[in-house]
Design a protein around this motif. Structure first.
Motif, PDB file in Angstrom:
ATOM      1  N   ALA A 143       0.856  -1.192   0.000  1.00  0.00           N
ATOM      2  CA  ALA A 143       0.000   0.000   0.000  1.00  0.00           C
ATOM      3  C   ALA A 143       0.887   1.234   0.000  1.00  0.00           C
ATOM      4  CB  ALA A 143      -0.916   0.008   1.229  1.00  0.00           C
ATOM      5  N   VAL A 144       0.350   2.333  -0.512  1.00  0.00           N
ATOM      6  CA  VAL A 144       1.095   3.590  -0.546  1.00  0.00           C
ATOM      7  C   VAL A 144       0.260   4.700   0.082  1.00  0.00           C
ATOM      8  CG1 VAL A 144       2.398   2.941  -2.602  1.00  0.00           C
ATOM      9  CG2 VAL A 144       0.292   4.218  -2.862  1.00  0.00           C
ATOM     10  N   GLY A 145       0.955   5.649   0.731  1.00  0.00           N
ATOM     11  CA  GLY A 145       0.284   6.807   1.297  1.00  0.00           C
ATOM     12  C   GLY A 145      -0.164   7.757   0.194  1.00  0.00           C
ATOM     13  N   SER A 146      -1.019   8.689   0.545  1.00  0.00           N
ATOM     14  CA  SER A 146      -1.629   9.580  -0.448  1.00  0.00           C
ATOM     15  C   SER A 146      -0.642  10.501  -1.154  1.00  0.00           C
ATOM     16  CB  SER A 146      -2.734  10.413   0.213  1.00  0.00           C
ATOM     17  OG  SER A 146      -2.184  11.214   1.250  1.00  0.00           O
ATOM     18  N   ASN A 147       0.509  10.787  -0.549  1.00  0.00           N
ATOM     19  CA  ASN A 147       1.492  11.672  -1.179  1.00  0.00           C
ATOM     20  C   ASN A 147       2.631  10.945  -1.875  1.00  0.00           C
ATOM     21  OD1 ASN A 147       0.056  13.899  -0.245  1.00  0.00           O
ATOM     22  ND2 ASN A 147       1.261  14.053   1.628  1.00  0.00           N
ATOM     23  N   VAL A 148       2.622   9.630  -1.884  1.00  0.00           N
ATOM     24  CA  VAL A 148       3.705   8.852  -2.499  1.00  0.00           C
ATOM     25  C   VAL A 148       3.566   8.906  -4.017  1.00  0.00           C
ATOM     26  CG1 VAL A 148       4.666   6.526  -2.777  1.00  0.00           C
ATOM     27  CG2 VAL A 148       3.975   7.358  -0.512  1.00  0.00           C
ATOM     28  N   ARG A 149       4.663   9.260  -4.679  1.00  0.00           N
ATOM     29  CA  ARG A 149       4.662   9.384  -6.141  1.00  0.00           C
ATOM     30  C   ARG A 149       5.641   8.436  -6.827  1.00  0.00           C
ATOM     31  NH1 ARG A 149       0.483  11.086  -5.056  1.00  0.00           N
ATOM     32  NH2 ARG A 149      -0.089  13.255  -4.794  1.00  0.00           N
ATOM     33  N   SER A 150       6.584   7.866  -6.058  1.00  0.00           N
ATOM     34  CA  SER A 150       7.657   7.072  -6.663  1.00  0.00           C
ATOM     35  C   SER A 150       7.334   5.591  -6.811  1.00  0.00           C
ATOM     36  CB  SER A 150       8.933   7.205  -5.829  1.00  0.00           C
ATOM     37  OG  SER A 150       9.320   8.545  -5.730  1.00  0.00           O
ATOM     38  N   PHE A 151       6.358   5.092  -6.065  1.00  0.00           N
ATOM     39  CA  PHE A 151       6.108   3.654  -6.036  1.00  0.00           C
ATOM     40  C   PHE A 151       4.621   3.341  -6.123  1.00  0.00           C
ATOM     41  CE2 PHE A 151       9.980   4.372  -3.520  1.00  0.00           C
ATOM     42  CZ  PHE A 151      10.877   3.648  -4.287  1.00  0.00           C
ATOM     43  N   LEU A 152       4.339   2.117  -6.554  1.00  0.00           N
ATOM     44  CA  LEU A 152       2.975   1.604  -6.648  1.00  0.00           C
ATOM     45  C   LEU A 152       2.885   0.274  -5.914  1.00  0.00           C
ATOM     46  CD1 LEU A 152       2.393   2.210 -10.467  1.00  0.00           C
ATOM     47  CD2 LEU A 152       1.436   3.547  -8.564  1.00  0.00           C
ATOM     48  N   PRO A 153       1.697  -0.117  -5.470  1.00  0.00           N
ATOM     49  CA  PRO A 153       1.549  -1.454  -4.891  1.00  0.00           C
ATOM     50  C   PRO A 153       2.051  -2.504  -5.884  1.00  0.00           C
ATOM     51  CG  PRO A 153      -0.396  -0.156  -4.444  1.00  0.00           C
ATOM     52  CD  PRO A 153       0.449   0.645  -5.409  1.00  0.00           C
ATOM     53  N   GLY A 154       2.774  -3.476  -5.364  1.00  0.00           N
ATOM     54  CA  GLY A 154       3.345  -4.522  -6.206  1.00  0.00           C
ATOM     55  C   GLY A 154       4.804  -4.298  -6.554  1.00  0.00           C
ATOM     56  N   ASP A 155       5.294  -3.069  -6.420  1.00  0.00           N
ATOM     57  CA  ASP A 155       6.709  -2.793  -6.701  1.00  0.00           C
ATOM     58  C   ASP A 155       7.593  -3.537  -5.710  1.00  0.00           C
ATOM     59  OD1 ASP A 155       6.150  -1.082  -8.813  1.00  0.00           O
ATOM     60  OD2 ASP A 155       6.502   0.755  -7.660  1.00  0.00           O
ATOM     61  N   GLU A 156       8.691  -4.091  -6.216  1.00  0.00           N
ATOM     62  CA  GLU A 156       9.680  -4.739  -5.373  1.00  0.00           C
ATOM     63  C   GLU A 156      10.761  -3.716  -5.050  1.00  0.00           C
ATOM     64  OE1 GLU A 156      10.886  -8.265  -7.509  1.00  0.00           O
ATOM     65  OE2 GLU A 156       9.013  -9.282  -7.005  1.00  0.00           O
ATOM     66  N   VAL A 157      11.039  -3.532  -3.756  1.00  0.00           N
ATOM     67  CA  VAL A 157      11.940  -2.472  -3.310  1.00  0.00           C
ATOM     68  C   VAL A 157      12.962  -2.997  -2.305  1.00  0.00           C
ATOM     69  CG1 VAL A 157      10.247  -0.637  -3.692  1.00  0.00           C
ATOM     70  CG2 VAL A 157      10.353  -1.781  -1.461  1.00  0.00           C
ATOM     71  N   PHE A 158      13.989  -2.179  -2.080  1.00  0.00           N
ATOM     72  CA  PHE A 158      14.943  -2.444  -1.006  1.00  0.00           C
ATOM     73  C   PHE A 158      15.420  -1.101  -0.486  1.00  0.00           C
ATOM     74  CE2 PHE A 158      17.739  -1.665  -4.490  1.00  0.00           C
ATOM     75  CZ  PHE A 158      18.998  -1.336  -3.979  1.00  0.00           C
ATOM     76  N   GLY A 159      15.967  -1.109   0.733  1.00  0.00           N
ATOM     77  CA  GLY A 159      16.460   0.143   1.269  1.00  0.00           C
ATOM     78  C   GLY A 159      16.942   0.047   2.700  1.00  0.00           C
ATOM     79  N   ASP A 160      17.427   1.186   3.182  1.00  0.00           N
ATOM     80  CA  ASP A 160      17.941   1.346   4.535  1.00  0.00           C
ATOM     81  C   ASP A 160      16.958   2.213   5.312  1.00  0.00           C
ATOM     82  OD1 ASP A 160      19.246   2.070   6.868  1.00  0.00           O
ATOM     83  OD2 ASP A 160      21.022   2.869   5.873  1.00  0.00           O
TER      84      ASP A 160
END
Length: 137
Positions: free
Chosen positions: A77-94
């Motif tokens: 799920a994404v918050g209302s202001n998120v523009r870089s990602f969509l549900p289903g995207d595979e991500v990684f990070g710190d």
């Protein structure tokens, strides 16, 4: 959801698998189903509360009860202001700069802490990159 939780500084004996509330993303966050998380020295420092600087955000008890900063997973799920990602995207990070919590089944993270996972990389490989990769550089 299940998570590895700690409520006081100590050794690995302080870690317990518990049922906790599934997080909900804020406007600038995404909800991630964690597929892999790596353990690193920052987790160890926060668990022990040493060196003393590790207690800056929690002098007597930990501010974040779920460790784990380096994660890889799929956005649910994404918050209302998120523009870089969509549900289903595979991500990684710190997540060390925004939330921690990677040792749970789900975690919320600021979209700026994440990158798209390369298609040819496993979740385990991607979760091993953020802090270890930066330290190696």
């Amino acid at each position: 959801m299940k998570a590895v939780v700690y409520t006081h500084y100590g050794t690995t004996d302080a870690l317990k698998v518990k049922e906790v509330e599934k997080p909900a993303p804020k406007d600038n966050e995404v909800l991630i189903k964690v597929h892999a998380a790596s353990v690193n020295s920052w987790d160890w420092d926060l668990l022990r509360g040493r060196p003393f600087l590790a207690r800056l955000k929690g002098l007597l008890k930990p501010k974040y009860n779920i460790l784990g900063a380096d994660i890889a997973g799929r956005i649910e799920a994404v918050g209302s202001n998120v523009r870089s990602f969509l549900p289903g995207d595979e991500v990684f990070g710190d997540l060390s700069g925004c939330s921690w919590g990677g040792f749970g089944e789900y975690v919320c993270a600021d979209e700026n802490a994440l990158s798209l996972k390369p298609a040819g990389m496993t979740f385990e490989e991607a979760a091993a990159i953020p802090q270890a990769g930066v330290l190696a550089l």
